[in-house]
Write a protein that holds these residues in place. Structure first.
Motif, PDB file in Angstrom:
ATOM      1  N   LYS A   3       0.821  -1.203   0.000  1.00  0.00           N
ATOM      2  CA  LYS A   3       0.000   0.000   0.000  1.00  0.00           C
ATOM      3  C   LYS A   3       0.858   1.258   0.000  1.00  0.00           C
ATOM      4  O   LYS A   3       0.518   2.252  -0.622  1.00  0.00           O
ATOM      5  N   GLU A   8      -0.640   5.808  -6.848  1.00  0.00           N
ATOM      6  CA  GLU A   8      -2.084   6.014  -6.721  1.00  0.00           C
ATOM      7  C   GLU A   8      -2.870   5.486  -7.911  1.00  0.00           C
ATOM      8  O   GLU A   8      -3.931   4.893  -7.756  1.00  0.00           O
ATOM      9  N   LEU A  11      -4.054   1.744  -7.953  1.00  0.00           N
ATOM     10  CA  LEU A  11      -4.970   1.252  -6.932  1.00  0.00           C
ATOM     11  C   LEU A  11      -6.361   1.107  -7.524  1.00  0.00           C
ATOM     12  O   LEU A  11      -6.777   1.879  -8.360  1.00  0.00           O
ATOM     13  N   LYS A  12      -7.096   0.094  -7.062  1.00  0.00           N
ATOM     14  CA  LYS A  12      -8.438  -0.174  -7.573  1.00  0.00           C
ATOM     15  C   LYS A  12      -9.368  -0.388  -6.389  1.00  0.00           C
ATOM     16  O   LYS A  12      -9.008  -1.038  -5.412  1.00  0.00           O
ATOM     17  N   GLU A  13     -10.584   0.149  -6.499  1.00  0.00           N
ATOM     18  CA  GLU A  13     -11.582  -0.044  -5.454  1.00  0.00           C
ATOM     19  C   GLU A  13     -12.451  -1.250  -5.809  1.00  0.00           C
ATOM     20  O   GLU A  13     -13.025  -1.326  -6.890  1.00  0.00           O
ATOM     21  N   ASP A  14     -12.523  -2.214  -4.881  1.00  0.00           N
ATOM     22  CA  ASP A  14     -13.356  -3.398  -5.072  1.00  0.00           C
ATOM     23  C   ASP A  14     -14.817  -3.046  -4.845  1.00  0.00           C
ATOM     24  O   ASP A  14     -15.154  -1.959  -4.381  1.00  0.00           O
ATOM     25  N   GLU A  15     -15.710  -4.014  -5.147  1.00  0.00           N
ATOM     26  CA  GLU A  15     -17.146  -3.804  -4.969  1.00  0.00           C
ATOM     27  C   GLU A  15     -17.507  -3.442  -3.526  1.00  0.00           C
ATOM     28  O   GLU A  15     -18.441  -2.690  -3.280  1.00  0.00           O
ATOM     29  N   GLY A  17     -15.745  -1.687  -1.526  1.00  0.00           N
ATOM     30  CA  GLY A  17     -15.124  -0.426  -1.137  1.00  0.00           C
ATOM     31  C   GLY A  17     -13.680  -0.547  -0.695  1.00  0.00           C
ATOM     32  O   GLY A  17     -13.040   0.445  -0.365  1.00  0.00           O
ATOM     33  N   THR A  18     -13.134  -1.757  -0.690  1.00  0.00           N
ATOM     34  CA  THR A  18     -11.736  -1.962  -0.305  1.00  0.00           C
ATOM     35  C   THR A  18     -10.832  -1.504  -1.440  1.00  0.00           C
ATOM     36  O   THR A  18     -11.032  -1.879  -2.592  1.00  0.00           O
ATOM     37  N   ILE A  19      -9.843  -0.687  -1.096  1.00  0.00           N
ATOM     38  CA  ILE A  19      -8.884  -0.214  -2.100  1.00  0.00           C
ATOM     39  C   ILE A  19      -7.622  -1.050  -1.971  1.00  0.00           C
ATOM     40  O   ILE A  19      -7.065  -1.189  -0.880  1.00  0.00           O
ATOM     41  N   SER A  20      -7.170  -1.605  -3.091  1.00  0.00           N
ATOM     42  CA  SER A  20      -5.971  -2.438  -3.075  1.00  0.00           C
ATOM     43  C   SER A  20      -5.212  -2.264  -4.381  1.00  0.00           C
ATOM     44  O   SER A  20      -5.763  -1.818  -5.376  1.00  0.00           O
TER      45      SER A  20
END
Length: 128
Positions: A3, A8, A11-15, A17-20
């Motif tokens: 992380k 920046e 980074l991708k936001e999952d369904e 709302g988790t950003i990884s």
């Protein structure tokens, strides 16, 4: 570490709302050789084009960035200065002087703030 070290835009936001970190291909190598399990077509399709300038010879990359960002001669000199300091010791923190900050070429507080965030991502800080 992932992380903290992921840029920046990777980074991708999952369904939920988790950003990884999100990456679709991997490359590795040294100054002479770059290797991947993917072929060049797959690398380009999976975002490798984002690294095009990073794979160029330094002078060609600077010229490409100059054209793309419509950089002034002063901005190019600042770029070269930061690059030279980083290449000598990549882990050393660099602090820009007030005169170097002026070379960025914006008086806008928003523009300077965005520049500060971007520079800090690569270990370059403002002289306060």
């Amino acid at each position: 570490m992932v992380k903290n070290e992921t840029l920046e835009y990777l980074l991708k936001e999952d369904e939920d709302g988790t950003i990884s970190p999100f990456i679709t291909t991997a490359i590795w190598g040294d100054n002479d050789t770059i290797t991947s399990n993917d072929n060049i077509v797959r690398i380009v399709q999976c975002g490798g084009y984002l690294l095009e300038k990073q794979f160029m010879a330094i002078e060609d990359a600077i010229e490409a960035w100059r054209d793309y960002y419509e950089m002034t001669s002063e901005q190019v000199e600042l770029l070269k200065s930061i690059y030279d300091r980083k290449i000598i010791n990549s882990h050393r923190i660099i602090t820009l002087t007030k005169s170097e900050i002026k070379l960025i070429g914006t008086e806008s507080s928003e523009g300077l703030s965005e520049s500060m965030v971007s520079f800090e991502e690569i270990g370059v800080y403002w002289d306060k």
